[in-house]
Write an enzyme that holds these catalytic residues in place. Structure first.
Site, PDB file in Angstrom:
ATOM      1  N   GLY A 126       0.851  -1.194   0.000  1.00  0.00           N
ATOM      2  CA  GLY A 126       0.000   0.000   0.000  1.00  0.00           C
ATOM      3  C   GLY A 126       0.879   1.234   0.000  1.00  0.00           C
ATOM      4  CB  VAL A 164      -0.884  -4.860   6.998  1.00  0.00           C
ATOM      5  CG1 VAL A 164       0.192  -5.794   6.453  1.00  0.00           C
ATOM      6  CG2 VAL A 164      -0.853  -4.863   8.525  1.00  0.00           C
ATOM      7  N   GLY A 165      -1.687  -1.274   6.947  1.00  0.00           N
ATOM      8  CA  GLY A 165      -2.789  -0.365   7.214  1.00  0.00           C
ATOM      9  C   GLY A 165      -2.677   0.277   8.585  1.00  0.00           C
ATOM     10  CG  HIS A 202       5.952  26.200 -23.220  1.00  0.00           C
ATOM     11  ND1 HIS A 202       5.707  24.857 -23.361  1.00  0.00           N
ATOM     12  CD2 HIS A 202       7.060  26.491 -23.947  1.00  0.00           C
ATOM     13  CE1 HIS A 202       6.629  24.346 -24.171  1.00  0.00           C
ATOM     14  NE2 HIS A 202       7.456  25.316 -24.533  1.00  0.00           N
TER      15      HIS A 202
HETATM   16  P1  NAI Z   1      -2.617   0.564   3.040  1.00  0.00           P
HETATM   17  O1  NAI Z   1      -4.002   0.309   3.449  1.00  0.00           O
HETATM   18  O2  NAI Z   1      -2.302   1.615   2.058  1.00  0.00           O
HETATM   19  O3  NAI Z   1      -2.000  -0.815   2.452  1.00  0.00           O
HETATM   20  C1  NAI Z   1      -1.941  -2.023   3.190  1.00  0.00           C
HETATM   21  C2  NAI Z   1      -1.691  -3.193   2.253  1.00  0.00           C
HETATM   22  O4  NAI Z   1      -1.339  -4.324   3.043  1.00  0.00           O
HETATM   23  C3  NAI Z   1      -2.903  -3.590   1.430  1.00  0.00           C
HETATM   24  O5  NAI Z   1      -2.553  -3.590   0.067  1.00  0.00           O
HETATM   25  C4  NAI Z   1      -3.258  -4.986   1.967  1.00  0.00           C
HETATM   26  O6  NAI Z   1      -3.813  -5.825   0.987  1.00  0.00           O
HETATM   27  C5  NAI Z   1      -1.910  -5.505   2.455  1.00  0.00           C
HETATM   28  N1  NAI Z   1      -1.949  -6.570   3.497  1.00  0.00           N
HETATM   29  C6  NAI Z   1      -2.741  -6.632   4.599  1.00  0.00           C
HETATM   30  N2  NAI Z   1      -2.453  -7.737   5.345  1.00  0.00           N
HETATM   31  C7  NAI Z   1      -1.439  -8.418   4.712  1.00  0.00           C
HETATM   32  C8  NAI Z   1      -0.709  -9.626   4.982  1.00  0.00           C
HETATM   33  N3  NAI Z   1      -0.913 -10.376   6.060  1.00  0.00           N
HETATM   34  N4  NAI Z   1       0.240 -10.017   4.076  1.00  0.00           N
HETATM   35  C9  NAI Z   1       0.470  -9.267   2.972  1.00  0.00           C
HETATM   36  N5  NAI Z   1      -0.201  -8.119   2.671  1.00  0.00           N
HETATM   37  C10 NAI Z   1      -1.138  -7.676   3.523  1.00  0.00           C
HETATM   38  O7  NAI Z   1      -1.807   0.755   4.409  1.00  0.00           O
HETATM   39  P2  NAI Z   1      -0.429   1.490   4.778  1.00  0.00           P
HETATM   40  O8  NAI Z   1       0.500   1.487   3.627  1.00  0.00           O
HETATM   41  O9  NAI Z   1       0.010   0.863   6.051  1.00  0.00           O
HETATM   42  O10 NAI Z   1      -0.871   2.977   5.041  1.00  0.00           O
HETATM   43  C11 NAI Z   1      -1.818   3.273   6.066  1.00  0.00           C
HETATM   44  C12 NAI Z   1      -2.510   4.576   5.812  1.00  0.00           C
HETATM   45  O11 NAI Z   1      -1.613   5.644   6.044  1.00  0.00           O
HETATM   46  C13 NAI Z   1      -2.998   4.777   4.398  1.00  0.00           C
HETATM   47  O12 NAI Z   1      -4.249   4.191   4.158  1.00  0.00           O
HETATM   48  C14 NAI Z   1      -3.067   6.269   4.326  1.00  0.00           C
HETATM   49  O13 NAI Z   1      -4.277   6.687   4.882  1.00  0.00           O
HETATM   50  C15 NAI Z   1      -1.933   6.730   5.210  1.00  0.00           C
HETATM   51  N6  NAI Z   1      -0.767   7.127   4.423  1.00  0.00           N
HETATM   52  C16 NAI Z   1      -0.857   8.107   3.480  1.00  0.00           C
HETATM   53  C17 NAI Z   1       0.229   8.475   2.726  1.00  0.00           C
HETATM   54  C18 NAI Z   1       0.090   9.542   1.700  1.00  0.00           C
HETATM   55  O14 NAI Z   1      -0.902  10.259   1.707  1.00  0.00           O
HETATM   56  N7  NAI Z   1       1.045   9.687   0.789  1.00  0.00           N
HETATM   57  C19 NAI Z   1       1.527   7.834   2.915  1.00  0.00           C
HETATM   58  C20 NAI Z   1       1.519   6.828   3.905  1.00  0.00           C
HETATM   59  C21 NAI Z   1       0.412   6.499   4.620  1.00  0.00           C
END
Ligand code: NAI
Length: 463
Positions: A185, A269-270, A442
């Protein structure tokens, strides 16, 4: 310790809470903010800002490394570049320190009283704070819950030792040789890419059959290609199961089990809303799944209790929290406000970057809209070419009948900065003709937005 009475109490000084308190202070509201750590929350201290600093350092090092391999497209050559990660981390910490000190200063300037400690509700009007000098009771007419979110932990891979969350990953002063990232993610790909550019061997393990599930496949394709170029191994439809006896990561793929040797395991993982340990059980708050339920003024089910930011739902993004915080301060000041935003931009700081504002073509169609949509590639944009950043495109989605723009997306080098123009267009209710008829400087990458609008109208000029 003498009790404090105030009109507004904000719990949590992350982007949502501190913005709410500053705006309330500006409006002359007697405001108190409680925070147990440094002001700025996850975003400033261990999230958005430090990760962008590390990503920037990794990008610079990667350019140098490519040049040392004779792969610089602009003809630079040098020998054996090195990076001192301790210095990089010190530089990052300095940026964080300046920003958190800045937030403390802004709160002070707005005459907001800051209380340091952990807040806990006694009832809907009273909070107790464990401070270093004792328990502080605060009574408030209005209370804003802005407690944010926390990294999700996998039960079979608890944080500790080499299993780390993004917080520990952003403080590493020695680069692990092999890193396994669980979750493709936002965080997993932003940091996984940065670590690969710094020289680590990175394997990303993702449970789904694709990366970045929040974005459509077309937008994600250039990122996927780049992961391959950087030598990042991507294991899709692969679930992290736990550690083997020797400390390898056990991964289940299509019924088979694989072992991945790694010096560090980054679990991304979120995130989950921080709804515990602040006395929620003392209140009668309706929930919306795991989030605190709010209405279009961020009011909870209890009178005088508001909630903003990650604790209230998706998207868990700092800029959503900030906008909610500003709105709540104005509501407490008696202004007529409600949540009327057209769109919340989402940016992913991968390589290349992805921006999405409003609806993608699929989302618009699923919502029953008849649409027109076209994209303009950066291969036809002079500025992108001159920056060696030709991968990607800008895409516009508009209603077929009146050409109202419903969504704008882009993938490409540095496109995060285009999110301002995309957001403005949607919030102002722009039509394709408005974007097409605006003179775009531009040579800039922004011209790709104008050209995408022109192309949607059927008459792009440079393609
Ligand atoms: P995410 O929700 O973006 O991605 C988590 C991924 O982990 C998913 O693709 C899911 O399928 C996978 N996953 C879950 N359990 C698993 C397992 N046991 N084995 C393998 N894969 C598994 O979560 P992430 O990257 O932790 O980010 C959390 C939140 O932080 C985001 O939803 C966002 O709200 C925020 N964030 C925003 C950013 C930005 O705006 N640029 C940058 C970083 C975070």
């Amino acid at each position: 310790m003498k009790d404090i009475s105030c009109k507004l109490l904000v719990i949590g000084a992350g982007p949502g809470g501190y913005v709410c308190a500053i705006r309330a202070g500006q409006l002359g509201i007697d405001t108190v903010i409680v925070e147990e750590k440094r002001p700025g929350g996850t975003c400033l201290n261990v999230g958005c800002i430090p990760s962008k600093a590390i990503i920037h350092a990794a990008d610079e090092f990667n350019i140098a490394t490519e040049a040392s391999r004779g792969a610089s497209p602009v003809g630079i050559s040098l020998s054996s570049p090195a990076i001192d990660l301790k210095k990089t981390i010190a530089w990052k910490d300095n940026i964080v320190g300046r920003l958190t000190t800045g937030v403390a200063g802004l709160l002070k300037k707005a005459k907001v009283k800051s209380v340091e400690g952990r807040a806990r509700f006694r009832d809907g009007k009273t909070v107790e704070v464990e401070t270093s000098t004792g328990t502080q009771i605060i009574r408030a007419e209005n209370i804003v819950i802005a407690t944010g979110s926390q990294s999700v932990e996998l039960p079979n891979l608890p944080f500790g030792g080499k299993v780390m969350s993004s917080t520990e990953a952003l403080a590493l002063t020695k680069l692990p040789e092999k890193i396994a990232v669980i979750g493709a993610g936002y965080i997993g790909l932003e940091l996984g890419t940065a670590f690969a550019k710094l020289g680590a061997r990175v394997t990303v393990v993702e449970a789904l059959d694709r990366i970045l599930p929040l974005y459509d496949k077309e937008l994600v394709r250039p990122v996927e290609k780049r992961l391959g170029e950087l030598g990042i191994e991507l294991l899709l439809s692969a679930k992290a199961k736990g550690l083997s006896g020797t400390g390898a990561l056990l991964v289940e793929t299509a019924g088979a089990e694989q072992k991945i040797e790694a010096d560090a395991i980054l679990v991304t993982v979120g995130r989950k809303p921080a709804t515990e340990n602040w006395g929620r059980e003392e209140l009668v708050l309706d929930m919306d799944g795991r989030f605190v339920r709010i209405d279009d003024q961020c009011r909870t089910s209890m009178r005088g209790v508001f909630a903003i930011g990650d604790v209230t739902g998706e998207p868990m993004l700092a800029h959503r929290a900030m906008a909610q915080g500003e709105m709540v301060a104005e509501i407490v000041a008696g202004h007529k406000r409600n949540w009327d935003k057209v769109a919340i931009p989402a940016v992913c700081f991968t390589d290349p970057e992805i921006v999405s504002v409003g609806l993608s073509p699929e989302q618009a169609k699923a919502a029953g809209r008849e649409i027109r949509s076209a994209q303009f590639p950066f291969t036809a944009n002079g500025r992108a070419m001159s920056m060696a950043g030709e991968a990607g495109f800008v895409r516009v989605v508009a209603r077929a009948d009146n050409h109202l723009v419903l969504g704008i997306q882009a993938v490409g080098r540095g496109v995060s900065e285009l999110s301002a123009a995309f957001g403005l267009a949607l919030e102002m209710g722009a039509r394709l003709e408005d974007i097409a008829g605006t003179i775009h400087a531009h040579p800039t990458q922004g011209e790709a937005l104008q050209e995408a609008a022109l192309r949607t109208l059927g008459h792009a000029l440079h393609i």
